[in-house]
Design a protein around this motif. Sequence first.
Motif, PDB file in Angstrom:
ATOM      1  N   GLN A 134      40.008  13.888  37.962  1.00 13.95           N
ATOM      2  CA  GLN A 134      40.889  14.012  39.113  1.00 13.95           C
ATOM      3  C   GLN A 134      40.835  15.419  39.665  1.00 13.95           C
ATOM      4  N   ASN A 135      41.117  15.524  40.937  1.00 12.88           N
ATOM      5  CA  ASN A 135      41.230  16.818  41.600  1.00 12.88           C
ATOM      6  C   ASN A 135      42.690  17.005  41.972  1.00 12.88           C
ATOM      7  N   LEU A 136      43.178  18.183  41.766  1.00 15.07           N
ATOM      8  CA  LEU A 136      44.556  18.498  42.080  1.00 15.07           C
ATOM      9  C   LEU A 136      44.550  19.788  42.892  1.00 15.07           C
ATOM     10  N   VAL A 137      45.163  19.751  44.050  1.00 11.68           N
ATOM     11  CA  VAL A 137      45.233  20.924  44.903  1.00 11.68           C
ATOM     12  C   VAL A 137      46.695  21.328  45.032  1.00 11.68           C
ATOM     13  N   LEU A 138      46.975  22.557  44.679  1.00 16.31           N
ATOM     14  CA  LEU A 138      48.326  23.102  44.821  1.00 16.31           C
ATOM     15  C   LEU A 138      48.277  24.166  45.907  1.00 16.31           C
ATOM     16  N   ARG A 139      49.141  24.059  46.858  1.00 22.45           N
ATOM     17  CA  ARG A 139      49.177  25.053  47.934  1.00 22.45           C
ATOM     18  C   ARG A 139      50.022  26.259  47.541  1.00 22.45           C
ATOM     19  N   GLN A 140      51.006  26.022  46.678  1.00 26.30           N
ATOM     20  CA  GLN A 140      51.907  27.107  46.294  1.00 26.30           C
ATOM     21  C   GLN A 140      52.524  26.777  44.943  1.00 26.30           C
ATOM     22  N   VAL A 141      52.689  27.788  44.122  1.00 24.23           N
ATOM     23  CA  VAL A 141      53.346  27.643  42.827  1.00 24.23           C
ATOM     24  C   VAL A 141      54.447  28.688  42.757  1.00 24.23           C
ATOM     25  N   GLU A 142      55.647  28.251  42.489  1.00 20.28           N
ATOM     26  CA  GLU A 142      56.784  29.163  42.372  1.00 20.28           C
ATOM     27  C   GLU A 142      56.969  29.544  40.915  1.00 20.28           C
ATOM     28  N   MET A 143      57.190  30.824  40.647  1.00 20.14           N
ATOM     29  CA  MET A 143      57.513  31.260  39.292  1.00 20.14           C
ATOM     30  C   MET A 143      59.002  31.024  39.098  1.00 20.14           C
ATOM     31  N   ARG A 144      59.327  30.217  38.111  1.00 20.89           N
ATOM     32  CA  ARG A 144      60.724  29.900  37.828  1.00 20.89           C
ATOM     33  C   ARG A 144      61.146  30.610  36.546  1.00 20.89           C
ATOM     34  N   GLY A 145      62.416  30.552  36.254  1.00 24.31           N
ATOM     35  CA  GLY A 145      62.903  31.183  35.033  1.00 24.31           C
ATOM     36  C   GLY A 145      63.529  32.521  35.342  1.00 24.31           C
ATOM     37  N   PRO A 146      63.688  33.328  34.315  1.00 23.74           N
ATOM     38  CA  PRO A 146      64.322  34.634  34.525  1.00 23.74           C
ATOM     39  C   PRO A 146      63.531  35.466  35.533  1.00 23.74           C
ATOM     40  N   ALA A 147      64.252  36.106  36.412  1.00 27.65           N
ATOM     41  CA  ALA A 147      63.608  36.939  37.434  1.00 27.65           C
ATOM     42  C   ALA A 147      62.914  38.128  36.774  1.00 27.65           C
ATOM     43  N   LEU A 148      61.767  38.459  37.297  1.00 27.57           N
ATOM     44  CA  LEU A 148      61.045  39.639  36.832  1.00 27.57           C
ATOM     45  C   LEU A 148      61.421  40.819  37.713  1.00 27.57           C
ATOM     46  N   ALA A 149      61.576  41.967  37.118  1.00 28.25           N
ATOM     47  CA  ALA A 149      61.892  43.189  37.866  1.00 28.25           C
ATOM     48  C   ALA A 149      60.679  43.610  38.687  1.00 28.25           C
ATOM     49  N   PRO A 150      60.910  44.267  39.825  1.00 26.32           N
ATOM     50  CA  PRO A 150      59.781  44.745  40.633  1.00 26.32           C
ATOM     51  C   PRO A 150      58.835  45.652  39.855  1.00 26.32           C
ATOM     52  N   ASP A 151      59.356  46.343  38.829  1.00 23.20           N
ATOM     53  CA  ASP A 151      58.495  47.233  38.045  1.00 23.20           C
ATOM     54  C   ASP A 151      58.029  46.590  36.734  1.00 23.20           C
ATOM     55  N   ALA A 152      58.046  45.252  36.682  1.00 23.04           N
ATOM     56  CA  ALA A 152      57.562  44.543  35.488  1.00 23.04           C
ATOM     57  C   ALA A 152      56.107  44.908  35.235  1.00 23.04           C
ATOM     58  N   SER A 153      55.702  44.843  33.982  1.00 20.79           N
ATOM     59  CA  SER A 153      54.322  45.188  33.627  1.00 20.79           C
ATOM     60  C   SER A 153      53.379  44.100  34.135  1.00 20.79           C
ATOM     61  N   PRO A 154      52.114  44.465  34.350  1.00 24.63           N
ATOM     62  CA  PRO A 154      51.138  43.458  34.753  1.00 24.63           C
ATOM     63  C   PRO A 154      51.088  42.287  33.760  1.00 24.63           C
ATOM     64  N   ARG A 155      51.226  42.598  32.467  1.00 21.32           N
ATOM     65  CA  ARG A 155      51.205  41.544  31.436  1.00 21.32           C
ATOM     66  C   ARG A 155      52.347  40.561  31.629  1.00 21.32           C
ATOM     67  N   GLU A 156      53.558  41.072  31.879  1.00 18.17           N
ATOM     68  CA  GLU A 156      54.714  40.193  32.086  1.00 18.17           C
ATOM     69  C   GLU A 156      54.532  39.322  33.324  1.00 18.17           C
ATOM     70  N   ALA A 186      53.981  35.156  33.350  1.00 19.34           N
ATOM     71  CA  ALA A 186      54.876  34.290  34.115  1.00 19.34           C
ATOM     72  C   ALA A 186      54.102  33.466  35.137  1.00 19.34           C
ATOM     73  N   ALA A 187      53.153  34.098  35.820  1.00 21.94           N
ATOM     74  CA  ALA A 187      52.359  33.384  36.820  1.00 21.94           C
ATOM     75  C   ALA A 187      51.495  32.302  36.169  1.00 21.94           C
ATOM     76  N   ALA A 188      50.830  32.635  35.071  1.00 20.86           N
ATOM     77  CA  ALA A 188      49.970  31.663  34.382  1.00 20.86           C
ATOM     78  C   ALA A 188      50.785  30.478  33.869  1.00 20.86           C
ATOM     79  N   ARG A 189      51.952  30.737  33.329  1.00 21.12           N
ATOM     80  CA  ARG A 189      52.800  29.665  32.823  1.00 21.12           C
ATOM     81  C   ARG A 189      53.310  28.778  33.963  1.00 21.12           C
ATOM     82  N   ALA A 190      53.559  29.377  35.125  1.00 26.22           N
ATOM     83  CA  ALA A 190      53.961  28.593  36.285  1.00 26.22           C
ATOM     84  C   ALA A 190      52.824  27.665  36.725  1.00 26.22           C
ATOM     85  N   ILE A 191      51.617  28.186  36.723  1.00 28.59           N
ATOM     86  CA  ILE A 191      50.447  27.369  37.102  1.00 28.59           C
ATOM     87  C   ILE A 191      50.265  26.221  36.121  1.00 28.59           C
ATOM     88  N   VAL A 192      50.249  26.536  34.839  1.00 26.97           N
ATOM     89  CA  VAL A 192      50.052  25.496  33.819  1.00 26.97           C
ATOM     90  C   VAL A 192      51.195  24.479  33.857  1.00 26.97           C
TER      91      VAL A 192
END
Length: 107
Positions: free
Chosen positions: A59-81, A85-91
């Motif tokens: 199957q092919n799945l196309v997502l136009r947008q993925v929202e990161m949910r859960g606790p808000a990340l601070a603007p100065d969050a580390s790249p790792r954080e 969060a982004a990878a977990r939102a995608i998965v």
Amino acid sequence: MSGRAPLDRHADYRLEIGKLVLDGFEAEPAAIAAAIRSELNQLLGDPHGPFARPPQQSQNLVLRQVEMRGPALAPDASPREIGRAAARAIVGRIAPSGGLNPRGSAR
């Protein structure tokens, strides 16, 4: 076909991210992208995760947008954080029935 069990085979998935836009973060975009890639490799390669078995059908799945949910990340969050969060939102959006449990590990 003989009465033998089907061959064990690994799932073969292809994930393409055409454009990645992360608004509101101060971290270096290349570092965030590397963290996303690393986390996706870990999540998608987990031998006990939702992608461990080959899909029943292609199957092919196309997502136009993925929202990161859960606790808000601070603007100065580390790249790792941010990457985690982004990878977990995608998965969470593409995982076949199950996805990730609230603590972030595959079910």
